[in-house]
Scaffold this motif. Structure first.
Motif, PDB file in Angstrom:
ATOM      1  N   LEU A  26       0.850  -1.181   0.000  1.00 34.58           N
ATOM      2  CA  LEU A  26       0.000   0.000   0.000  1.00 34.58           C
ATOM      3  C   LEU A  26       0.890   1.236   0.000  1.00 34.58           C
ATOM      4  O   LEU A  26       1.685   1.446   0.923  1.00 34.58           O
ATOM      5  CB  LEU A  26      -0.906   0.005   1.238  1.00 34.58           C
ATOM      6  N   VAL A  27       0.793   2.040  -1.047  1.00 30.38           N
ATOM      7  CA  VAL A  27       1.545   3.297  -1.117  1.00 30.38           C
ATOM      8  C   VAL A  27       0.782   4.293  -0.245  1.00 30.38           C
ATOM      9  O   VAL A  27      -0.246   4.853  -0.660  1.00 30.38           O
ATOM     10  CB  VAL A  27       1.658   3.801  -2.566  1.00 30.38           C
ATOM     11  N   LEU A  28       1.270   4.481   0.966  1.00 31.64           N
ATOM     12  CA  LEU A  28       0.501   5.185   1.984  1.00 31.64           C
ATOM     13  C   LEU A  28       0.061   6.609   1.609  1.00 31.64           C
ATOM     14  O   LEU A  28      -1.103   6.954   1.825  1.00 31.64           O
ATOM     15  CB  LEU A  28       1.265   5.181   3.308  1.00 31.64           C
ATOM     16  N   PRO A  29       0.940   7.453   1.056  1.00 28.01           N
ATOM     17  CA  PRO A  29       0.453   8.804   0.726  1.00 28.01           C
ATOM     18  C   PRO A  29      -0.674   8.797  -0.295  1.00 28.01           C
ATOM     19  O   PRO A  29      -1.581   9.625  -0.238  1.00 28.01           O
ATOM     20  CB  PRO A  29       1.706   9.489   0.164  1.00 28.01           C
ATOM     21  N   LEU A  30      -0.634   7.838  -1.241  1.00 26.71           N
ATOM     22  CA  LEU A  30      -1.658   7.766  -2.282  1.00 26.71           C
ATOM     23  C   LEU A  30      -2.816   6.858  -1.881  1.00 26.71           C
ATOM     24  O   LEU A  30      -3.910   6.956  -2.431  1.00 26.71           O
ATOM     25  CB  LEU A  30      -1.051   7.236  -3.589  1.00 26.71           C
ATOM     26  N   CYS A  31      -2.539   5.941  -0.936  1.00 26.33           N
ATOM     27  CA  CYS A  31      -3.510   4.938  -0.503  1.00 26.33           C
ATOM     28  C   CYS A  31      -3.985   4.072  -1.670  1.00 26.33           C
ATOM     29  O   CYS A  31      -5.150   3.700  -1.761  1.00 26.33           O
ATOM     30  CB  CYS A  31      -4.691   5.594   0.211  1.00 26.33           C
ATOM     31  N   GLU A  32      -3.039   3.783  -2.575  1.00 24.98           N
ATOM     32  CA  GLU A  32      -3.277   2.862  -3.675  1.00 24.98           C
ATOM     33  C   GLU A  32      -2.303   1.691  -3.544  1.00 24.98           C
ATOM     34  O   GLU A  32      -1.218   1.835  -2.979  1.00 24.98           O
ATOM     35  CB  GLU A  32      -3.091   3.546  -5.029  1.00 24.98           C
ATOM     36  N   TYR A  33      -2.715   0.546  -4.081  1.00 20.30           N
ATOM     37  CA  TYR A  33      -1.897  -0.647  -3.977  1.00 20.30           C
ATOM     38  C   TYR A  33      -0.958  -0.802  -5.165  1.00 20.30           C
ATOM     39  O   TYR A  33      -1.314  -0.465  -6.302  1.00 20.30           O
ATOM     40  CB  TYR A  33      -2.776  -1.897  -3.867  1.00 20.30           C
ATOM     41  N   LYS A  34       0.221  -1.329  -4.877  1.00 25.26           N
ATOM     42  CA  LYS A  34       1.189  -1.691  -5.904  1.00 25.26           C
ATOM     43  C   LYS A  34       1.400  -3.193  -5.825  1.00 25.26           C
ATOM     44  O   LYS A  34       1.612  -3.738  -4.751  1.00 25.26           O
ATOM     45  CB  LYS A  34       2.520  -0.966  -5.674  1.00 25.26           C
ATOM     46  N   GLY A  35       1.309  -3.874  -6.949  1.00 29.13           N
ATOM     47  CA  GLY A  35       1.525  -5.308  -6.958  1.00 29.13           C
ATOM     48  C   GLY A  35       2.992  -5.654  -6.865  1.00 29.13           C
ATOM     49  O   GLY A  35       3.800  -5.142  -7.646  1.00 29.13           O
ATOM     50  N   LEU A  36       3.357  -6.474  -5.911  1.00 30.38           N
ATOM     51  CA  LEU A  36       4.740  -6.911  -5.756  1.00 30.38           C
ATOM     52  C   LEU A  36       4.994  -8.220  -6.496  1.00 30.38           C
ATOM     53  O   LEU A  36       6.141  -8.582  -6.741  1.00 30.38           O
ATOM     54  CB  LEU A  36       5.064  -7.095  -4.264  1.00 30.38           C
TER      55      LEU A  36
END
Length: 236
Positions: free
Chosen positions: A122-132
């Motif tokens: 979870l990219v906290l400032p954007l609150c969007e998920y990034k797939g690892l």
């Protein structure tokens, strides 16, 4: 449950899908199996019976992890049942079940067997998920985790309340109000989108935590506090 599976198995191969759908939708079966199953899944769910996929909507549906249209013999398989909200189940996932091109393994995460934090960040400032991983990317796509504005905005709110929670825990603990501190922890984990709080603790232990929490140094210091971590993570 085994009896119904046997009925499906006894049907000719082309008719198993229809047999599974008929049994699952049967009123008697619903009364004997589905109602009790839904209650059991709800009792096992974190927080207030939240969806195992988005973490936001109330878990009102029984999702077949491997769709019954693709695996009719797993229609009544306990290990194939997950608690989901109606939106994730009926609008997002439906019969989607992507598999790896390499070995055919499922790309969707089973949160009862796999830790989503190993596959999603979870990219906290954007609150969007990034797939690892490929599995993380598949979950983002299938469930629209970054496309559904209500989820993204909800995570922003959850991030703010999670930061307040760790601050309140620190204040209560410093004052010796340990019962109040315990209540802060209970409420924090029972809120919708508790995955945000889990992501905060996970990322605070990351080698790149200073970059991940750039501008949030006070919060990072709290999340790294050993007593606070013990107080919150003992609930997980």
């Amino acid at each position: 449950m085994k009896t119904y599976t046997q009925e499906i198995a006894q049907a000719a191969e082309p008719g198993r899908k229809a047999k599974a759908a008929d049994l699952w939708g049967n009123t008697t079966v619903r009364r004997r199996v589905r109602d009790g199953l839904l209650t059991t899944l709800a009792d096992m769910a974190p927080g207030h019976q939240r969806c195992m996929y988005c973490g936001d909507g109330q878990g009102t549906d029984i999702d077949h992890f491997e769709p019954k249209s693709l695996a009719p013999l797993r229609t009544f398989d306990w290990l194939n049942h997950l608690l989901a909200c109606s939106y994730c189940n009926s609008n997002q996932k439906r019969n989607k079940f992507p598999r790896s091109d390499e070995d055919g393994s499922p790309l969707l995460l089973d949160p009862t067997l796999q830790d989503p934090l190993n596959h999603l960040r979870l990219v906290l400032p954007l609150c969007e998920y990034k797939g690892l991983t490929a599995q993380g990317e598949a979950c983002i796509e299938v469930f629209g985790l970054n496309e559904r504005g209500v989820l993204v905005e909800g995570r922003r709110t959850a991030y703010g309340t999670a930061k307040q929670s760790v601050e309140l825990w620190r204040i209560a603990t410093d004052r010796g109000q340990h019962s109040k501190a315990a209540e802060v922890v209970r409420v924090a984990w029972n809120r919708p989108l508790a995955d945000v709080l889990a992501a905060m603790f996970h990322q605070s232990d990351h080698p790149a935590a200073d970059l991940l929490f750039d501008g949030e140094e006070e919060t990072l210091d709290l999340l790294r506090d050993s007593a606070l971590r013990e107080g919150f993570l003992a609930r997980m």
